[in-house]
Design an enzyme around this catalytic site. Structure first.
Site, PDB file in Angstrom:
ATOM      1  N   ASP A  41      -5.117  -1.340  -0.976  1.00 27.89           N
ATOM      2  CA  ASP A  41      -4.653  -1.906   0.295  1.00 27.89           C
ATOM      3  C   ASP A  41      -4.446  -0.851   1.372  1.00 27.89           C
ATOM      4  OD1 ASP A  41      -4.462  -4.529  -0.795  1.00 27.89           O
ATOM      5  OD2 ASP A  41      -2.563  -3.997  -1.730  1.00 27.89           O
ATOM      6  N   ASP A  87      -1.893  -9.450   0.329  1.00 27.04           N
ATOM      7  CA  ASP A  87      -2.510  -9.309  -0.979  1.00 27.04           C
ATOM      8  C   ASP A  87      -1.863 -10.335  -1.913  1.00 27.04           C
ATOM      9  OD1 ASP A  87      -4.045  -8.184  -3.021  1.00 27.04           O
ATOM     10  OD2 ASP A  87      -2.457  -6.800  -3.574  1.00 27.04           O
ATOM     11  N   ASP A 122       0.366  -3.653  -1.666  1.00 26.41           N
ATOM     12  CA  ASP A 122       1.161  -2.826  -2.572  1.00 26.41           C
ATOM     13  C   ASP A 122       0.344  -1.776  -3.319  1.00 26.41           C
ATOM     14  OD1 ASP A 122      -0.210  -4.653  -4.202  1.00 26.41           O
ATOM     15  OD2 ASP A 122       1.341  -4.559  -5.748  1.00 26.41           O
TER      16      ASP A 122
END
Length: 907
Positions: A631, A338, A627
């Site tokens: 996700d 990410d 995080d």
């Protein structure tokens, strides 16, 4: 209404409710935009829609217990227990039962936490919500919300459900937990007619996100498991834990062994009975062969090896949550990451203040006392944006960044608020794309209007600019140059706002949109989500280790490219994909596009999951670094889910590995350590299977030649669980320097290579002859079957214990390694020989094992023969090098990636 309910979850991308007006949504839900639902209708709908909670039904513990009890090797062991009890072999049954118990208990212990997954997701939803029913506002528990409810939202509150906005007043929402996009999103009410992704549904707010400024009203369109957050929760549960490559390979090995053991045991039993042997004797022979073949201590030894590796990973600031992840880390071929909170800090900061002719960065903000333009621009920005709430942690990310910039300039916010009295504000509206506030001005009797907004909107409304000391007309050339700077900054992923001002008539106390004209340009404010300082080095380290890095983000393409360039993720030959185009591609075409892609921008959680699945189907071993809540699905789907320290509880719970310190910093070193762990696991399993193969061949050859069995089942259990077990543990604790970190990973390499198969076979061929020659010789000269078995038992244990020294390294000769380099192996050797002596000379144990005491001559003979066997084992390294066996996967044990569960087929 049923049709609407069916399309308001994350899985539906093409229609409703963001594509129709709030009035039409109210009509579909049979509710009112002013008075809300009638109380009676609300109570009726509770039964139809259920409570606004997530389904907690996930019987992980029971399912895991059933899974382990029905595993191939476990079923064989359980069957062996039953049959042993049936023929009166209680001791054999007890030993096997203890092994099975510890195998299941250890596995359940590591999986018991799974029952808390959904509870962590539930924490993202607030307890109370302000609702309008029958025209009356009331506070209700959030779990009582139902589709059609009219909800009031205020700054600082978490959104309790998925809501279609009907009224907004300066509303900005932090959606980073769902979209991964840093900063706050301004909201509006008009419909969006074209298909857009989750991050661009600006007339919607979603459960679990946070209102950072303004207030709004809207209609609930999805609750509980039908909301975006609930859909994520459901998908996380449905995805289940993905088996790691090591687990896949061990499962295949278990199936291979299980079928082989059953076939061989049935063949021996049938052949013996056909030849006229007593069925009970042949069953004992078949049981002995099965015990020899089954690696009873496999799970326990593997746990020790992985736990020791996980301890070493902790030194690299990586905490392993599931032990098999320690080995998977060394197998990773792709790390999908990410952006926000991993490659970047996840918080906006004021990068630069830029006037027409001057510019200031964070290191020069402190000179505001000497530069009146900088001071005026910062004051105008903080007052115009409304970021005047002192040290309050609330407010939008933009407001917090402005407050930090003001502090860096050593300006006193409380003093500023005392000097400028607020008259009125114009809240941000997506139609106008600016925010304005009217204040009294201590330097002028006329009130001053500060305006903060999009440069492309405000610059055309500016007639002049300030140098700090004087006012000058703004030429078209200067205006064009400023707009060029804005476009250049946007291409680098920087967010830019313009700060302008204007004095109004002295009696004016209320600003209007008609006043946003003839403005004085003060400065451009550049904001960014800073790249973590260690990110570029971490990306280089991963690439040097042969691991590809792929950035998946919900943010805009320009921002993603800027971060990609700054961190080195975006290579010169790399390409950038966008999520809006992914759904038009088949899995095969998507896989082709991913070959050259370094970045995929504007992706939602389900698209992340699909990308990972496509990579896995191509044979990649995928690690996912994330995080946020958005996700969680991807973290669970990946072969290895990796969360950072500041990740949400949901992301951590869905991960296998947590990096301490944040970002990619520890990851490259952790990958190298993971490869050493992989080599350790491989070495331990090679030793384990080599010694088991030795026992199988010894039993099989003896039966083929028509001799009595050289070992009793209890003796083989003792060898596998106790003697070999201590050596296995010691090999798992081998210091890191002895073994290399392993080769650069390829696509789904098998656990064992061709040379490993040769190594196992050569080891068995080196040990079996000394064992059987001793057994036959003693049986021939003494006629004492028990003594012959005792000698064979002693030679087998001695040879295998000493063979562990050869397996400290698969390439280097044992005679070139320091004999004290692994003190654990020395200790295990002493312990194994002590236990061997006890098993032969201590009456309770010798009775259990069926052994007799040996003389000093017999002990000397056993040890001498054992040493010759070890020399033969060591010679395998020379033979393997001589024949130049390549490191290619052994096809029968190479795992295949199954199709992702619950995924719909694509053309």
């Amino acid at each position: 209404m049923t049709e609407l309910r069916a399309v308001t979850t994350l899985d539906d991308r093409s229609m409703l409710p963001h594509r129709i007006s709030a009035h039409d949504v109210a009509t579909l839900f049979r509710t009112d935009l002013v008075s809300g639902l009638a109380e009676g209708e609300a109570q009726r709908r509770v039964g139809e829609y259920g409570k606004n909670i997530f389904d907690r039904r996930e019987h992980v513990l029971l399912r895991s217990l059933v899974h382990r009890l029905t595993g191939g090797l476990t079923l064989i062991l359980l069957a062996a227990i039953g049959i042993s009890l049936a023929i009166g072999e209680v001791a054999d049954a007890a030993i096997i039962g203890i092994v099975v118990f510890f195998d299941i208990a250890v596995g359940l212990l590591y999986e018991s936490y799974a029952r808390y997954r959904i509870e962590l997701l539930q924490k993202q939803v607030p307890r109370l919500a302000e609702v309008v029913r029958d025209g009356q506002r009331q506070l209700l528990p959030a779990e009582q919300l139902i589709p059609g409810d009219l909800v009031v939202l205020r700054a600082g509150e978490r959104v309790p459900a998925d809501i279609r906005l009907s009224k907004v007043q300066g509303v900005r929402v932090d959606e980073a937990v769902l979209t991964g996009e840093a900063g706050d999103v301004a909201k509006f009410v008009h419909p969006i007619e074209t298909p857009v992704g989750l991050a661009d549904q600006r007339n919607m707010v979603f459960a679990g996100t946070t209102v950072t400024s303004g207030h709004a009203q809207g209609l609930v369109v999805a609750t509980g498991v039908r909301s975006v957050l609930g859909s994520l929760a459901r998908r996380v549960v449905e995805a289940g834990w993905q088996a790691t490559p090591l687990e896949h390979q061990l499962k295949r090995i278990g199936q291979f062994l299980g079928m082989g053991i059953l076939t061989a045991a049935a063949a021996i039993f049938s052949l013996g009975v056909y030849r006229g042997e007593h069925p009970a004797d042949m069953f004992r022979a078949a049981l002995t062969l099965a015990v020899a073949a089954i690696p009873e201590d496999l799970t326990f030894i593997l746990t020790i090896a992985l736990a020791f590796g996980a301890t070493r990973l902790l030194r690299h600031r990586a905490v392993v949550r599931h032990l098999t992840a320690a080995e998977t880390l060394g197998d990773a071929t792709v790390v999908v990451t990410d952006k926000t909170g991993t490659l970047t800090t996840g918080a906006l900061s004021l990068l630069r203040v830029e006037g027409v002719a001057e510019s200031w960065g964070p290191t020069t903000f402190g000179s505001a006392a000497e530069h009146s333009l900088l001071r005026r621009a910062l004051i105008g920005a903080v007052l115009g944006e409304g970021a005047d709430s002192g040290d309050s942690p609330r407010g939008s990310a933009l407001e917090r960044a402005l407050r930090e910039g003001v502090r860096a300039a050593h300006l006193d916010l409380p003093a500023i608020r005392r000097l400028f009295a607020l008259f009125s504000t114009l809240a941000f509206d997506s139609k106008y794309r600016y925010r304005a506030s009217l204040y009294s001005d201590t330097d002028s009797p006329d009130p001053i209007l500060f305006v903060v907004g999009a440069p492309e909107v405000l610059l055309p409304k500016c007639s002049g600019f300030s140098t700090g000391a004087e006012y000058r007309p703004l030429s078209e050339q200067a205006r064009g140059a400023l707009l060029g700077r804005v476009a250049d900054a946007a291409s680098r992923g920087t967010r830019v706002l313009a700060v302008c001002s204007r004095h109004l008539a002295r009696a004016t106390r209320t600003a209007t949109h008609h006043d946003i004209a003839h403005l004085t340009f003060l400065a451009l404010l550049h904001f960014e989500d800073p790249v973590r300082p260690e990110a570029a080095d971490a990306v280089r380290g991963l690439r040097a280790a042969g691991v590809r890095v792929l950035l998946l983000t919900g943010d805009h393409r320009g921002t993603a490219e800027a971060v990609g360039r700054a961190t080195g993720v975006l290579r010169s030959e790399g390409t950038v994909l966008e999520g809006v185009n992914l759904d038009t591609l088949s899995d095969r075409l998507l896989a082709d596009h991913l070959v050259s892609a370094d970045i995929v921008a504007r992706v939602d959680p389900l698209q992340k999951e699909r990308i990972i699945t496509v990579l896995q189907q191509r044979g990649e071993i995928v690690g996912m670094l994330g995080d946020g809540i958005n996700d969680a699905i991807a973290l669970r789907r990946a072969d290895l889910g990796i969360a950072v320290t500041n990740a949400t509880d949901v992301a951590k719970d869905a991960s296998d590995l947590v990096l301490l310190g944040g970002g990619l910093s520890p990851l490259a070193a952790a990958v190298r350590e993971g490869r050493r762990i992989r080599e350790t696991v491989r070495t331990v399993l090679l030793f384990l299977f080599s010694t088991n193969l030795t026992e199988i061949l010894a039993v099989g050859v003896t039966l083929f030649l028509g001799f009595p069995l050289p070992f009793l089942p209890a003796q083989l259990l003792w060898v596998n669980v106790v003697s070999d077990g201590t050596a296995d543990v010691a090999l798992a604790l081998e210091p890191p320097g002895t073994r290399p970190g392993g080769p650069t990973p390829g696509r789904r390499r098998g656990l064992f290579q061709k040379r490993d198969l040769a190594s196992m076979l050569l080891t068995a061929l080196a040990i079996v002859p000394p064992v059987l020659v001793t057994y036959f010789w003693v049986l021939e000269h003494t006629g004492d079957l028990t003594r012959a078995r005792t000698m064979a038992f002693a030679v087998l244990v001695s040879t295998q214990v000493l063979t562990a020294f050869s397996y400290r390294s698969l390439e280097t000769s044992m005679f070139r390694l320091s004999p004290v380099g692994n003190p654990w192996l020395l200790l295990s050797t002493v312990l194994s020989f002590a236990l061997l002596g006890a098993g032969i000379h201590w009456v309770p144990l010798s009775t259990l094992l069926g052994t007799v005491p040996l003389s000093a001559f017999e002990w000397g003979l056993a040890l001498g023969v054992s040493f010759l066997g070890v020399l033969g084992v060591e010679a395998r390294k020379v033979l393997i090098r001589l024949f130049g066996l390549e490191e290619q996967p052994f096809p029968a044990w190479t795992p295949l990636r199954a199709a992702a569960p619950n995924s719909s087929p694509r053309p």
